[in-house]
Design a protein around this motif. Structure first.
Motif, PDB file in Angstrom:
ATOM      1  N   ARG A  86       0.897  -1.194  -0.038  1.00  0.00           N
ATOM      2  CA  ARG A  86      -0.046   0.109  -0.168  1.00  0.00           C
ATOM      3  C   ARG A  86       0.817   1.281   0.116  1.00  0.00           C
ATOM      4  N   ARG A  87       0.217   2.370  -0.724  1.00  0.00           N
ATOM      5  CA  ARG A  87       1.149   3.562  -0.495  1.00  0.00           C
ATOM      6  C   ARG A  87       0.563   4.333   0.887  1.00  0.00           C
ATOM      7  N   THR A  88      -0.636   4.242   1.180  1.00  0.00           N
ATOM      8  CA  THR A  88      -0.972   4.764   2.208  1.00  0.00           C
ATOM      9  C   THR A  88      -1.936   3.808   2.827  1.00  0.00           C
ATOM     10  N   VAL A  89      -2.363   3.748   4.288  1.00  0.00           N
ATOM     11  CA  VAL A  89      -3.224   3.058   4.830  1.00  0.00           C
ATOM     12  C   VAL A  89      -3.986   3.687   5.957  1.00  0.00           C
ATOM     13  N   LEU A  90      -5.239   3.981   6.031  1.00  0.00           N
ATOM     14  CA  LEU A  90      -5.943   4.445   7.167  1.00  0.00           C
ATOM     15  C   LEU A  90      -6.568   3.432   7.990  1.00  0.00           C
ATOM     16  N   GLN A  91      -5.925   3.352   9.270  1.00  0.00           N
ATOM     17  CA  GLN A  91      -6.365   2.134  10.205  1.00  0.00           C
ATOM     18  C   GLN A  91      -6.455   2.857  11.639  1.00  0.00           C
ATOM     19  N   ARG A  92      -7.349   2.098  12.246  1.00  0.00           N
ATOM     20  CA  ARG A  92      -7.404   2.297  13.899  1.00  0.00           C
ATOM     21  C   ARG A  92      -7.476   1.200  14.621  1.00  0.00           C
ATOM     22  N   ARG A  93      -6.996   1.446  15.991  1.00  0.00           N
ATOM     23  CA  ARG A  93      -7.049   0.151  16.888  1.00  0.00           C
ATOM     24  C   ARG A  93      -8.193   0.688  17.878  1.00  0.00           C
ATOM     25  N   THR A  94      -9.194  -0.250  17.708  1.00  0.00           N
ATOM     26  CA  THR A  94     -10.417  -0.142  18.725  1.00  0.00           C
ATOM     27  C   THR A  94      -9.841  -0.688  19.975  1.00  0.00           C
ATOM     28  N   GLU A  95     -10.465   0.048  21.164  1.00  0.00           N
ATOM     29  CA  GLU A  95      -9.913  -0.041  22.438  1.00  0.00           C
ATOM     30  C   GLU A  95      -9.914  -1.502  22.814  1.00  0.00           C
ATOM     31  N   GLY A  96      -8.598  -1.787  23.379  1.00  0.00           N
ATOM     32  CA  GLY A  96      -8.561  -3.379  23.764  1.00  0.00           C
ATOM     33  C   GLY A  96      -8.112  -4.259  22.715  1.00  0.00           C
ATOM     34  N   ARG A  97      -8.183  -3.935  21.404  1.00  0.00           N
ATOM     35  CA  ARG A  97      -7.998  -4.630  20.398  1.00  0.00           C
ATOM     36  C   ARG A  97      -6.617  -4.961  20.090  1.00  0.00           C
ATOM     37  N   HIS A  98      -5.946  -6.037  19.630  1.00  0.00           N
ATOM     38  CA  HIS A  98      -4.498  -6.183  19.460  1.00  0.00           C
ATOM     39  C   HIS A  98      -4.383  -5.542  17.940  1.00  0.00           C
ATOM     40  N   VAL A  99      -5.096  -5.846  17.025  1.00  0.00           N
ATOM     41  CA  VAL A  99      -4.775  -5.683  15.738  1.00  0.00           C
ATOM     42  C   VAL A  99      -5.402  -4.256  15.214  1.00  0.00           C
ATOM     43  N   GLN A 100      -5.046  -3.675  14.298  1.00  0.00           N
ATOM     44  CA  GLN A 100      -5.668  -2.456  14.051  1.00  0.00           C
ATOM     45  C   GLN A 100      -6.621  -2.867  12.766  1.00  0.00           C
ATOM     46  N   GLN A 101      -7.625  -1.938  12.916  1.00  0.00           N
ATOM     47  CA  GLN A 101      -8.670  -2.157  12.036  1.00  0.00           C
ATOM     48  C   GLN A 101      -8.380  -1.388  10.748  1.00  0.00           C
ATOM     49  N   ASN A 117     -20.013  25.433  12.939  1.00  0.00           N
ATOM     50  CA  ASN A 117     -20.705  25.736  14.197  1.00  0.00           C
ATOM     51  C   ASN A 117     -20.201  24.860  15.271  1.00  0.00           C
ATOM     52  N   ALA A 118     -21.020  24.730  16.258  1.00  0.00           N
ATOM     53  CA  ALA A 118     -20.383  24.234  17.413  1.00  0.00           C
ATOM     54  C   ALA A 118     -19.395  22.836  17.394  1.00  0.00           C
ATOM     55  N   ASP A 119     -19.766  22.173  16.166  1.00  0.00           N
ATOM     56  CA  ASP A 119     -19.020  20.941  16.175  1.00  0.00           C
ATOM     57  C   ASP A 119     -17.365  21.267  15.819  1.00  0.00           C
ATOM     58  N   PHE A 120     -17.190  22.319  15.395  1.00  0.00           N
ATOM     59  CA  PHE A 120     -15.570  22.797  15.253  1.00  0.00           C
ATOM     60  C   PHE A 120     -15.057  22.748  16.478  1.00  0.00           C
ATOM     61  N   SER A 121     -13.779  21.727  16.528  1.00  0.00           N
ATOM     62  CA  SER A 121     -13.232  21.542  17.744  1.00  0.00           C
ATOM     63  C   SER A 121     -11.804  21.204  17.299  1.00  0.00           C
ATOM     64  N   PRO A 122     -10.589  22.359  17.776  1.00  0.00           N
ATOM     65  CA  PRO A 122      -9.296  21.980  17.173  1.00  0.00           C
ATOM     66  C   PRO A 122      -8.729  20.695  17.789  1.00  0.00           C
ATOM     67  N   ALA A 123      -9.301  20.172  19.028  1.00  0.00           N
ATOM     68  CA  ALA A 123      -8.631  19.037  19.538  1.00  0.00           C
ATOM     69  C   ALA A 123      -9.080  17.907  18.718  1.00  0.00           C
ATOM     70  N   ARG A 124     -10.459  18.011  18.179  1.00  0.00           N
ATOM     71  CA  ARG A 124     -10.803  16.872  17.347  1.00  0.00           C
ATOM     72  C   ARG A 124     -10.013  16.835  16.137  1.00  0.00           C
ATOM     73  N   LEU A 125     -10.171  17.811  15.620  1.00  0.00           N
ATOM     74  CA  LEU A 125      -9.413  17.935  14.108  1.00  0.00           C
ATOM     75  C   LEU A 125      -8.004  17.598  14.444  1.00  0.00           C
ATOM     76  N   GLU A 126      -7.337  18.004  15.276  1.00  0.00           N
ATOM     77  CA  GLU A 126      -6.111  17.553  15.320  1.00  0.00           C
ATOM     78  C   GLU A 126      -5.790  15.989  15.588  1.00  0.00           C
ATOM     79  N   ARG A 127      -6.767  15.336  16.017  1.00  0.00           N
ATOM     80  CA  ARG A 127      -6.660  13.851  16.327  1.00  0.00           C
ATOM     81  C   ARG A 127      -6.880  13.358  14.761  1.00  0.00           C
ATOM     82  N   TYR A 128      -7.710  13.755  13.997  1.00  0.00           N
ATOM     83  CA  TYR A 128      -7.893  13.434  12.462  1.00  0.00           C
ATOM     84  C   TYR A 128      -6.727  13.605  11.827  1.00  0.00           C
ATOM     85  N   LEU A 257     -12.575   9.145  17.297  1.00  0.00           N
ATOM     86  CA  LEU A 257     -11.322   8.946  17.229  1.00  0.00           C
ATOM     87  C   LEU A 257     -10.794   8.942  18.509  1.00  0.00           C
ATOM     88  N   HIS A 258      -9.871   7.743  18.615  1.00  0.00           N
ATOM     89  CA  HIS A 258      -9.036   7.422  19.672  1.00  0.00           C
ATOM     90  C   HIS A 258      -7.672   7.088  19.019  1.00  0.00           C
TER      91      HIS A 258
END
Ligand SMILES: Nc1nc2c(ncn2[C@@H]2O[C@H](COP(=O)(O)OP(=O)(O)O)[C@@H](O)[C@H]2O)c(=O)[nH]1
Ligand SMILES: [Mg+2]
Ligand SMILES: [Zn+2]
Length: 340
Positions: A86-101, A117-128, A257-258
């Motif tokens: 893969r050139r790029t891969v988007l994946q995440r680890r669900t809480e407590g899981r060993h492998v990334q999804q 609007n109120a959804d705008f959150s710098p902290a959330r955007l930084e996670r993404y 996002l975790h």
């Protein structure tokens, strides 16, 4: 189909030298397929003639494949032979899981969607952003619902400050103009994916993008079969054609996002902080209380926002506590390592 038509079709699907160079001399009879849907017991790929269900050997686990993956298949039986790197891969680890999804592979641009609007959150955007950087994709912040406020420029400006060189677009996702505003990232062969909280307008944008080219949309096959048990699997994601020849991938599992396994992505995101570290008096400076700290000096001088520094620290801590020390081999995650 002639060879040149086939080459043009593959290029329109995002095929490039990166993938072509992986074909071994004994594999030249195989054909490349791009994965369009991943189900528990079934994978479908795209061919010039439409969607094809790929044959799976017993040892194959569909969870090891992501929408957007390139694979080599037997041209007669459609048996899947192997996946290309893969050139790029988007994946995440669900809480407590060993492998990334796996969420999506070979995505060029990640649209990080939030609304004016109120959804705008710098902290959330930084996670993404950390996730996009880690995946190797180019992040673009898409501010929807710009039509609901007088002036979106304050949101745009704040979003731009979240990462050096970050591209930000404000739009009305329900208007056809939205597709035009996103064309720089949606050209022939380009693949985009969308992430963001529920209700920000991701589906609306996918519809606006996909709705423009009906013929192209049909090429994705609009596969609506159910699995063997007669119900739709909720983990599937799919690839939709968009006007201009690009592709968009739905990533329904990436709404919350975790952060884990993203230290390089976090370094890129906060490069204005990591760039200062070599100027600190102590090599192992934590930028907290040490004398001669260049990061604290920047906060005092007003060139670095104390809230931003606090969010960096929090995200680093979260990443460390969510990342197992031993990560099993999985995929071939390419991180854009930057040396400071
Ligand atoms: N006014 C306005 N409404 C929007 C915009 N984008 C989405 N919406 C509305 O917001 C709601 C949620 O959108 P949806 O696409 O389902 O969000 P999703 O949960 O992110 O997929 C729907 O009622 C949309 O019509 C926009 O740019 N402007
Ligand atoms: Mg939706
Ligand atoms: Zn320091």
């Amino acid at each position: 189909m002639t060879e040149s038509a086939d080459t043009a079709f593959l290029a329109s699907l995002g095929w490039s030298d990166f993938f072509a160079s992986q074909i071994e001399p004994h594999e030249t009879d195989l054909i490349p397929r791009r994965i369009a849907e991943v189900h528990r017991a079934r994978l479908s790929g795209i061919s010039a003639a439409g969607p094809v269900r790929l044959g799976l050997a017993h040892k194959i686990n569909t969870a090891d494949f992501a929408v957007g993956d390139w694979v080599l298949a037997d041209p007669r039986t459609h048996l899947l032979i192997r996946r290309l790197d893969r050139r790029t891969v988007l994946q995440r680890r669900t809480e407590g899981r060993h492998v990334q999804q796996l969420a999506a592979a070979n995505v060029d641009t990640l649209f990080i969607v939030t609304s004016c609007n109120a959804d705008f959150s710098p902290a959330r955007l930084e996670r993404y952003l950390a996730l996009a950087n880690q995946a190797g994709t180019n992040p673009v912040i898409v501010l929807t619902k710009a039509d609901t406020i007088d002036d979106a420029s304050a949101f745009e400006q704040e979003a731009r400050g979240l990462q050096r060189g970050l591209e930000v677009v404000a739009l009305n996702g329900r208007s056809a103009d939205a597709a035009g505003a996103l064309t720089p990232w949606c050209g022939t062969g380009q693949t985009v994916a969308l992430v963001g909280s529920s209700g920000v307008g991701k589906s609306t944008l996918v519809n606006t993008l996909a709705g423009l080219s009906h013929e192209a949309a049909q090429q994705t096959g609009e596969i609506r079969e159910s699995d063997a048990k007669g119900r739709h699997t909720t983990t599937s994601r799919s690839l939709h054609a968009i006007a201009g020849g690009g592709w968009v991938i739905d990533t329904p599992g990436m709404r919350t996002l975790h952060v884990s396994d993203a230290s390089d992505g976090i370094d890129t995101l906060f490069s204005e902080i990591t760039d200062l570290a070599p100027l600190c008096r102590f090599r192992d400076c934590t930028h907290d209380h040490e004398p001669g700290c260049a990061v604290q000096a920047a906060v005092t001088a007003g060139t670095l926002d104390a809230d931003r520094l606090a969010r960096w620290r929090k995200l680093l801590d979260e990443n460390v506590s969510n990342t197992p020390v031993q990560t099993g081999p999985r995929g071939n995650k390419i991180s854009q390592k930057k040396k400071y």
